[in-house]
Design a protein around this motif. Structure first.
Motif, PDB file in Angstrom:
ATOM      1  N   LEU A  38     114.128  -2.247 -29.852  1.00 41.60           N
ATOM      2  CA  LEU A  38     114.453  -2.398 -28.435  1.00 41.60           C
ATOM      3  C   LEU A  38     114.426  -3.865 -28.016  1.00 41.60           C
ATOM      4  O   LEU A  38     115.306  -4.345 -27.294  1.00 41.60           O
ATOM      5  N   THR A  39     113.401  -4.581 -28.489  1.00 40.39           N
ATOM      6  CA  THR A  39     113.267  -6.011 -28.161  1.00 40.39           C
ATOM      7  C   THR A  39     114.432  -6.817 -28.715  1.00 40.39           C
ATOM      8  O   THR A  39     115.031  -7.642 -28.015  1.00 40.39           O
ATOM      9  N   GLU A  40     114.762  -6.576 -29.979  1.00 39.78           N
ATOM     10  CA  GLU A  40     115.866  -7.311 -30.614  1.00 39.78           C
ATOM     11  C   GLU A  40     117.197  -7.016 -29.925  1.00 39.78           C
ATOM     12  O   GLU A  40     118.038  -7.914 -29.769  1.00 39.78           O
ATOM     13  N   ASN A  41     117.393  -5.771 -29.500  1.00 37.68           N
ATOM     14  CA  ASN A  41     118.637  -5.418 -28.809  1.00 37.68           C
ATOM     15  C   ASN A  41     118.759  -6.149 -27.483  1.00 37.68           C
ATOM     16  O   ASN A  41     119.845  -6.603 -27.104  1.00 37.68           O
ATOM     17  N   ILE A  42     117.651  -6.274 -26.763  1.00 47.12           N
ATOM     18  CA  ILE A  42     117.674  -7.017 -25.499  1.00 47.12           C
ATOM     19  C   ILE A  42     117.987  -8.486 -25.755  1.00 47.12           C
ATOM     20  O   ILE A  42     118.813  -9.099 -25.061  1.00 47.12           O
ATOM     21  N   GLN A  43     117.338  -9.043 -26.753  1.00 46.18           N
ATOM     22  CA  GLN A  43     117.567 -10.458 -27.085  1.00 46.18           C
ATOM     23  C   GLN A  43     119.000 -10.696 -27.554  1.00 46.18           C
ATOM     24  O   GLN A  43     119.532 -11.796 -27.413  1.00 46.18           O
ATOM     25  N   SER A  44     119.626  -9.645 -28.104  1.00 45.08           N
ATOM     26  CA  SER A  44     121.026  -9.739 -28.550  1.00 45.08           C
ATOM     27  C   SER A  44     121.995  -9.390 -27.430  1.00 45.08           C
ATOM     28  O   SER A  44     123.196  -9.212 -27.669  1.00 45.08           O
ATOM     29  N   GLU A  45     121.465  -9.250 -26.195  1.00 49.45           N
ATOM     30  CA  GLU A  45     122.246  -9.002 -24.989  1.00 49.45           C
ATOM     31  C   GLU A  45     122.970  -7.651 -25.018  1.00 49.45           C
ATOM     32  O   GLU A  45     124.070  -7.500 -24.468  1.00 49.45           O
ATOM     33  N   VAL A  46     122.346  -6.655 -25.652  1.00 51.36           N
ATOM     34  CA  VAL A  46     122.868  -5.293 -25.594  1.00 51.36           C
ATOM     35  C   VAL A  46     122.663  -4.778 -24.172  1.00 51.36           C
ATOM     36  O   VAL A  46     121.539  -4.767 -23.677  1.00 51.36           O
ATOM     37  N   LYS A  47     123.738  -4.335 -23.501  1.00 52.34           N
ATOM     38  CA  LYS A  47     123.645  -3.947 -22.092  1.00 52.34           C
ATOM     39  C   LYS A  47     122.921  -2.612 -21.919  1.00 52.34           C
ATOM     40  O   LYS A  47     122.069  -2.465 -21.041  1.00 52.34           O
ATOM     41  N   PHE A  48     123.253  -1.631 -22.751  1.00 53.75           N
ATOM     42  CA  PHE A  48     122.649  -0.303 -22.630  1.00 53.75           C
ATOM     43  C   PHE A  48     122.130   0.172 -23.983  1.00 53.75           C
ATOM     44  O   PHE A  48     122.796  -0.006 -25.006  1.00 53.75           O
ATOM     45  N   GLN A  49     120.962   0.780 -23.978  1.00 61.90           N
ATOM     46  CA  GLN A  49     120.417   1.417 -25.174  1.00 61.90           C
ATOM     47  C   GLN A  49     119.517   2.559 -24.731  1.00 61.90           C
ATOM     48  O   GLN A  49     119.113   2.646 -23.570  1.00 61.90           O
ATOM     49  N   THR A  50     119.211   3.459 -25.656  1.00 64.29           N
ATOM     50  CA  THR A  50     118.428   4.652 -25.333  1.00 64.29           C
ATOM     51  C   THR A  50     117.192   4.733 -26.215  1.00 64.29           C
ATOM     52  O   THR A  50     117.285   4.552 -27.438  1.00 64.29           O
ATOM     53  N   LEU A  51     116.052   4.975 -25.591  1.00 64.79           N
ATOM     54  CA  LEU A  51     114.817   5.286 -26.322  1.00 64.79           C
ATOM     55  C   LEU A  51     114.640   6.795 -26.277  1.00 64.79           C
ATOM     56  O   LEU A  51     114.326   7.364 -25.233  1.00 64.79           O
ATOM     57  N   LEU A  52     114.877   7.442 -27.420  1.00 64.22           N
ATOM     58  CA  LEU A  52     114.674   8.885 -27.529  1.00 64.22           C
ATOM     59  C   LEU A  52     113.275   9.094 -28.088  1.00 64.22           C
ATOM     60  O   LEU A  52     113.052   8.973 -29.295  1.00 64.22           O
ATOM     61  N   GLY A  53     112.354   9.381 -27.207  1.00 65.96           N
ATOM     62  CA  GLY A  53     110.960   9.551 -27.618  1.00 65.96           C
ATOM     63  C   GLY A  53     110.448  10.910 -27.204  1.00 65.96           C
ATOM     64  O   GLY A  53     110.539  11.281 -26.033  1.00 65.96           O
ATOM     65  N   ILE A  54     109.908  11.660 -28.150  1.00 67.00           N
ATOM     66  CA  ILE A  54     109.387  12.986 -27.823  1.00 67.00           C
ATOM     67  C   ILE A  54     108.166  12.853 -26.918  1.00 67.00           C
ATOM     68  O   ILE A  54     107.529  11.797 -26.850  1.00 67.00           O
ATOM     69  N   THR A  55     107.852  13.918 -26.239  1.00 64.29           N
ATOM     70  CA  THR A  55     106.684  13.948 -25.357  1.00 64.29           C
ATOM     71  C   THR A  55     105.416  13.660 -26.161  1.00 64.29           C
ATOM     72  O   THR A  55     105.189  14.266 -27.208  1.00 64.29           O
TER      73      THR A  55
END
Length: 664
Positions: free
Chosen positions: A23-40
């Motif tokens: 997630l951090t690397e994607n933000i630093q790479s200027e990815v506009k949208f991404q999804t965190l699929l995390g179970i409860t």
């Protein structure tokens, strides 16, 4: 920018480290949208906190309801005690919007009750955004409604410095200009000032602080910032005012912001009124041409009455319907929202999390259309001018253009989030505790209530808590009454329960005051209840929104924080949604079992402390310094109540005085 300082006794475990890194690397790479699929139970909130710590950007977290927003606020305030965590939800305890039903010729007047405490928290969030870089704001979908122009709000502020030339009258005039009122101390109020010889005490609109300005020889001698320990804290369900970190300190300067978020000076107000009159004249021509005589006279009477109120007081009921003119916007312009304050202060350098996005995104998509349909009817039947339609939430397309880099967070993201993320989905399927997804048990609907009672009795015997999901509010309330008659400690929780009462009800379940909590929709999303080991889903085979795959997986996840977690689905047939839910749950359990075995992990139920809320006490301890002042105030209020024959209020005040006198 100020650094975020994450405080936690835990370190990322399981698949949290890889999720945080991606997630951090994607933000630093200027990815506009991404999804965190995390179970409860996988620790999505902790992952979010670590990403915030890594990126070091201001953050806006949108939550689909007020209950979850309160829980997230509490968690992030714990993770970042030295930074600014804000709470921004709708300030209405109750809200019935203005509407007209042509089929029955029924006009429904707007009916609303504003919660002063939440209004203060909203103001605090806005001023923190304008003043600090280390902001985390937890907001409900009210974040896409109009909160006024950030540029106008910021321009209306003024700063005083030690040494500035000010007479007491001059400073008072500046404060009145931005809507502070001069009054004697009122423990339930904020946004006012009082005189104490050569000192002016300014009680800030956030209800948290007092600014003490000392004048000497027409100059500012000193500015002292101190916590507002005087205010009545009976509404402080988040314990913000009791937990405030502000200490008494001398400062060299301070900026005062307006008490109200919507700012229009008198000169602009007169121009706005001229524009309202112009629109009224044009609209009346149209109605007259259409021979809509009832609508003609109705609109003429209503708008002229509002104009008279605006001219005499600067305010009228339903003033928000004239926001297009008061803000001098063009028809169709989007409203100024909380997101605009972020953009005004930080440009694009802020991060958005859409928590429980599978619920939040559909909410955001539908809000504009619902508002448009209601307002259009009011306009067509002469209750409002056409410009009233521009008092609205953001369109979803406007929201998409306005937001910065965004992370969708959900255990069950929808197609929209996956497509918007262009396949960039970071999975988090393991729980740090090693707990597997709950076992699913199918039982027939025909005997669901007798079977449910037997299961609840077993749970109580084992000192475990139970959640029950019904399909309607009425059935939730009826089942609650039925179980109470069986001497079971139970409460219900649905959308009619006030937002300030919801955290208390959840605390009652966790602390043992009740054993069973019954709900419909609110229980599905993100509630952290490790004491709950059973969720019973009634009528699980009634295929639909509340019983589809996403809803069932979310509901079952409520017991994924307890090693004994079970989900009983009462169904006479296996629907496609039930079958898909069982298949996905089995897949996750297999993956989790293999990981636990490989890493020699023994599952453990989450241990989470129960924070004491104000509602647990009849009265908070007041400091010796202010208790006498409070008693004097209460005694005056008691006398007023008696003079007004308000004996119910007098009895309450008498009891409060007696209680405080004992403490002294």
């Amino acid at each position: 920018m100020s650094n975020f300082q994450l405080k936690s006794n835990f370190k990322p475990t399981g698949d949290q480290p890889q999720a945080i890194q991606k997630l951090t690397e994607n933000i630093q790479s200027e990815v506009k949208f991404q999804t965190l699929l995390g179970i409860t139970g996988s620790g999505k909130t902790f992952t979010m906190a670590n990403v915030i710590n890594n990126i070091n950007w201001p953050v806006l977290i949108l939550s689909p309801n007020k209950t979850l927003a309160a829980q997230l606020f509490d968690e992030f305030r714990t993770f970042f005690p030295n930074n600014h965590t804000n709470y921004f939800i709708s300030f209405y305890d109750y809200y019935q919007p203005e509407a007209y039903l042509p089929s029955t010729d029924t006009y429904i007047n707007k009916d609303a009750k504003i919660n002063k405490y939440i209004e203060e928290l909203r103001h605090n969030a806005i001023t923190n955004i304008l003043n600090h870089n280390d902001n985390i704001t937890i907001a409900s979908v009210s974040a896409i409604y109009d909160v006024g122009n950030p540029e106008n709000f910021n321009k209306a502020s003024f700063t005083i410095n030690v040494g500035d030339r000010f007479t007491r009258t001059e400073l008072a005039k500046r404060l009145v200009t931005i809507h502070y009122a001069l009054k004697n101390i009122n423990f339930s109020d904020s946004g006012f000032f009082r005189y104490r010889e050569n000192i002016i005490d300014v009680f800030l609109p956030n209800g948290l602080e007092i600014i003490e300005v000392e004048l000497e020889k027409n100059k500012v001698k000193s500015i002292i910032r101190k916590p507002n320990a005087l205010q009545n804290q009976s509404q402080d369900f988040l314990n913000i005012k009791l937990d405030v970190t502000t200490k008494k300190e001398s400062v060299t300067n301070f900026t005062f912001y307006p008490v109200k978020l919507f700012i229009t000076d008198n000169e602009k107000l007169q121009l706005a009124i001229l524009n309202i009159k112009k629109e009224l004249k044009e609209r009346l021509k149209v109605l007259k041409k259409q021979e809509k005589h009832t609508e003609y006279f109705r609109l003429k009477t209503r708008v002229n009455r509002d104009i008279e109120m605006l001219q005499s007081t600067g305010y009228c009921d339903g003033i928000e319907n004239y926001s297009l003119h008061l803000a001098f916007k063009n028809p169709g312009d989007p409203p100024f929202t909380l997101v605009d304050y972020y953009r005004f202060r930080y440009g694009n350098k802020f991060l958005i999390f859409l928590d429980e996005s599978h619920i939040g995104v559909p909410q955001l998509q539908s809000m504009y259309q619902g508002n448009l349909a209601r307002k259009s009817t009011l306009v067509n039947y002469g209750f409002r001018l056409p410009s009233a339609i521009d008092n609205r939430p953001l369109k979803f397309t406007e929201f998409e253009k306005l937001i910065s880099q965004t992370i969708f967070v959900s255990a069950t993201p929808r197609d929209y989030e996956i497509q918007k993320s262009k396949g960039i989905v970071v999975e988090q399927l393991l729980r740090p505790t090693g707990i597997l997804d709950p076992k699913i048990i199918i039982r027939p609907c025909t005997s669901q209530i007798p079977d449910l009672i037997k299961e609840i009795e077993k749970q109580i015997k084992n000192k475990e808590k139970t959640l029950v999901l019904t399909l309607t509010k009425a059935s939730a309330e009826d089942l609650t009454t039925f179980l109470k008659n069986k001497n079971i400690k139970v409460k219900y929780l649905h959308s009619d329960i006030k937002s300030l009462e919801r955290p208390k009800i959840i605390n009652d379940l966790r602390s043992g005051r009740i054993d069973v909590l019954i709900g419909i929709n609110l229980l599905r999303e993100g509630l952290d209840l490790p004491e709950v080991s059973l969720i019973a889903i009634l009528d699980a085979d009634k295929e639909g929104f509340l019983r589809n795959k996403i809803s069932l997986l979310q509901a079952i996840g409520r017991v994924a924080r307890n090693t004994e977690g079970r989900a009983i689905l009462y169904a006479d047939r296996l629907t496609d949604s039930i079958t898909a839910t069982i298949k996905e749950t089995d897949r996750r359990r297999k993956h989790q079992t293999e990981y636990n075995k490989k890493n020699k992990i023994t599952a453990k139920t989450i241990q989470k402390g129960i924070k004491k809320s104000f509602f647990d006490d009849d009265e908070k301890e007041y400091t010796q310094k202010h208790s006498k002042e409070m008693l004097v105030f209460l005694e005056k209020e008691l006398q007023k109540a008696i003079e007004n024959w308000d004996f119910e209020k007098a009895a309450q005040l008498r009891d409060k005085i007696a209680l405080m006198s004992k403490k002294d």
